[in-house]
Design an enzyme around this catalytic site. Structure first.
Site, short mmCIF file in Angstrom:
data_model
loop_
_atom_site.label_atom_id
_atom_site.label_comp_id
_atom_site.label_asym_id
_atom_site.label_seq_id
_atom_site.Cartn_x
_atom_site.Cartn_y
_atom_site.Cartn_z
N SER A 126 0.79 -1.23 0.00
CA SER A 126 0.00 0.00 0.00
C SER A 126 0.83 1.29 0.00
O SER A 126 0.39 2.29 -0.59
CB SER A 126 -0.99 0.00 1.17
OG SER A 126 -0.32 -0.13 2.41
N GLU B 146 -5.89 -5.15 -24.77
CA GLU B 146 -5.12 -5.88 -23.76
C GLU B 146 -4.85 -5.00 -22.55
O GLU B 146 -4.93 -5.45 -21.41
CB GLU B 146 -3.79 -6.35 -24.35
CG GLU B 146 -3.90 -7.51 -25.30
CD GLU B 146 -2.56 -8.22 -25.49
OE1 GLU B 146 -1.53 -7.72 -25.02
OE2 GLU B 146 -2.57 -9.29 -26.11
N ARG C 77 -7.41 -4.66 -19.65
CA ARG C 77 -7.60 -5.77 -18.73
C ARG C 77 -7.00 -5.44 -17.36
O ARG C 77 -7.32 -6.10 -16.37
CB ARG C 77 -6.97 -7.05 -19.29
CG ARG C 77 -7.64 -7.55 -20.57
CD ARG C 77 -7.01 -8.83 -21.06
NE ARG C 77 -7.24 -9.93 -20.14
CZ ARG C 77 -8.38 -10.65 -20.08
NH1 ARG C 77 -9.38 -10.36 -20.88
NH2 ARG C 77 -8.50 -11.63 -19.22
N GLU D 149 -10.25 7.24 -23.55
CA GLU D 149 -9.75 6.97 -24.90
C GLU D 149 -10.50 7.80 -25.94
O GLU D 149 -11.69 8.11 -25.78
CB GLU D 149 -9.89 5.48 -25.22
CG GLU D 149 -9.29 5.09 -26.56
CD GLU D 149 -9.48 3.60 -26.90
OE1 GLU D 149 -9.15 3.21 -28.04
OE2 GLU D 149 -9.96 2.85 -26.02
N GLU D 150 -9.80 8.11 -26.99
CA GLU D 150 -10.38 8.74 -28.18
C GLU D 150 -11.63 7.97 -28.62
O GLU D 150 -11.65 6.75 -28.59
CB GLU D 150 -9.30 8.69 -29.27
CG GLU D 150 -9.68 9.08 -30.65
CD GLU D 150 -8.51 8.92 -31.60
OE1 GLU D 150 -8.73 9.13 -32.80
OE2 GLU D 150 -7.39 8.60 -31.16
N ASN E 190 -0.84 4.42 -10.32
CA ASN E 190 0.17 4.64 -9.29
C ASN E 190 1.30 3.64 -9.48
O ASN E 190 1.22 2.76 -10.35
CB ASN E 190 -0.44 4.56 -7.88
CG ASN E 190 -1.12 3.22 -7.60
OD1 ASN E 190 -0.50 2.17 -7.72
ND2 ASN E 190 -2.38 3.27 -7.21
N ARG F 247 3.61 -7.42 -18.59
CA ARG F 247 3.66 -6.99 -19.99
C ARG F 247 5.05 -6.70 -20.52
O ARG F 247 5.19 -6.15 -21.61
CB ARG F 247 2.78 -5.74 -20.16
CG ARG F 247 1.32 -5.96 -19.78
CD ARG F 247 0.65 -7.03 -20.61
NE ARG F 247 -0.76 -7.18 -20.25
CZ ARG F 247 -1.61 -8.00 -20.84
NH1 ARG F 247 -1.19 -8.77 -21.84
NH2 ARG F 247 -2.87 -8.08 -20.45
#
Length: 245
Positions: free
Chosen positions: A68, A88, A91, A100-101, A188, A199
Site C-alpha cells: 500500500s 489488452e 484488462r 480513450e479517443e 500509481n 507486460r
C-alpha cells in the site's frame, strides 16, 4: 519506425508513443506513507529528507510485499498505439483510470499499424509452450502488403459511409484493430509494477512473462519514465524479481 504516406493519406506506423504528461510521484511518497504506522503525523517530515537515506526501507517493503505505501502517487500517460494494444491494456483495472479517443464523436484518422523488420512473425510450438521466430523476407513482404491493402480498403469503406451520411458510431465498425488510437492512462507505482511485471520480459524477473511485443513496447516506455521519477523504488522492484508488492 515505419511511417509511409500514400496518395489516399493513409499512414502506416510501427512504433508506440508514450508521453508522461502529469505526475505526482517520488520515492519520498513511499516513505511517509510507510512511516505513518509508527510515527503518526510526524511521518510528513519525510518529505524534507533525502530518500536515499531510507532506501533500505523501500527495499524491505518491496521484498516483504507491503504494497500500500507504493499507491500514494500518481502518473498520467498519453499513449498512442493500435486498438488491439488498448484492448489488452484495459484488462488492467485495479489502480488504473482510462479515457480513450472516441469513434462516436470524431472522425478517426487513417493511421495503421504495420510491423517493421524487427517484429518476429512466426509462432512455433504448441499453446503454452511456443516461441516466436524471425519471418522470411517473403513473409515480411506479404505481411506488409496484405495489411496495407486491407487498411486502405477498410478506410475507403469508412469514408464512403460517412459521405453518405451514416453516423460515425456505425461507420467505424468497418475499421480494423490495427487502427491507432490515443488515450490517457493514470496509475500509481503499484499498479504500474503489476502492469510491467506482466507486460514486459526481463532477465531479472523471477516469474517469466510472454507479452505480445506491441504492448511490451508501451510497457518499456512507461517503465523508463517511472524509473526517472522513483529511482529507488524502481531499483527495489528489479532487485526483488520484478514482482509487484
Amino acid at each position: 519506425m515505419t511511417d509511409t504516406s500514400t496518395e489516399t493519406a493513409v499512414r502506416f506506423r510501427s512504433d508506440m508513443t508514450v508521453e508522461l504528461v502529469k505526475h505526482n510521484a517520488a520515492d519520498s511518497d513511499v516513505l511517509w506513507a510507510a512511516r505513518v504506522s509508527t510515527a503518526g503525523e510526524q511521518s510528513i517530515d519525510e518529505l524534507a529528507k533525502d530518500p536515499e537515506r531510507s532506501k533500505g526501507l523501500i527495499n524491505f517493503l518491496m521484498r516483504d510485499r507491503h504494497g500500500s505505501p507504493f499507491e500514494h502517487n500518481s502518473m498520467t500517460f498519453l499513449i498512442s498505439a493500435p486498438i488491439f494494444v488498448f484492448r489488452e491494456f484495459m484488462r488492467h483495472r485495479v489502480g488504473w483510470s482510462y479515457n480513450e479517443e472516441s469513434g462516436r464523436y470524431r472522425e478517426l484518422q487513417p493511421v495503421f499499424y504495420v510491423p517493421d523488420e524487427s517484429r518476429k512473425l512466426v509462432q512455433e510450438g504448441r499453446p503454452g509452450k511456443y516461441v516466436f521466430v524471425e519471418g522470411t523476407p517473403a513473409q515480411q513482404e506479404l505481411t506488409g502488403r496484405v495489411m496495407q491493402d486491407s487498411y486502405r480498403q477498410a478506410y475507403e469503406a469508412y469514408q464512403e459511409m460517412l459521405a453518405a451520411g451514416v453516423a460515425r458510431e456505425v461507420a467505424r465498425s468497418v475499421l480494423p484493430v490495427g487502427l491507432y488510437s490515443s488515450m490517457y492512462a493514470t496509475c500509481n507505482a503499484r499498479s504500474l509494477m503489476h502492469f510491467i511485471g506482466l507486460r514486459t520480459q526481463h532477465e531479472l524477473a523471477k516469474v517469466p512473462s510472454f507479452p505480445q511485443r506491441e504492448i511490451e513496447m508501451v510497457g518499456e516506455k512507461m517503465e523508463a519514465e517511472w524509473a526517472k521519477l522513483m529511482p529507488l523504488t524502481h531499483a527495489a522492484f528489479n532487485a526483488n524479481g520484478r514482482i509487484a508488492p
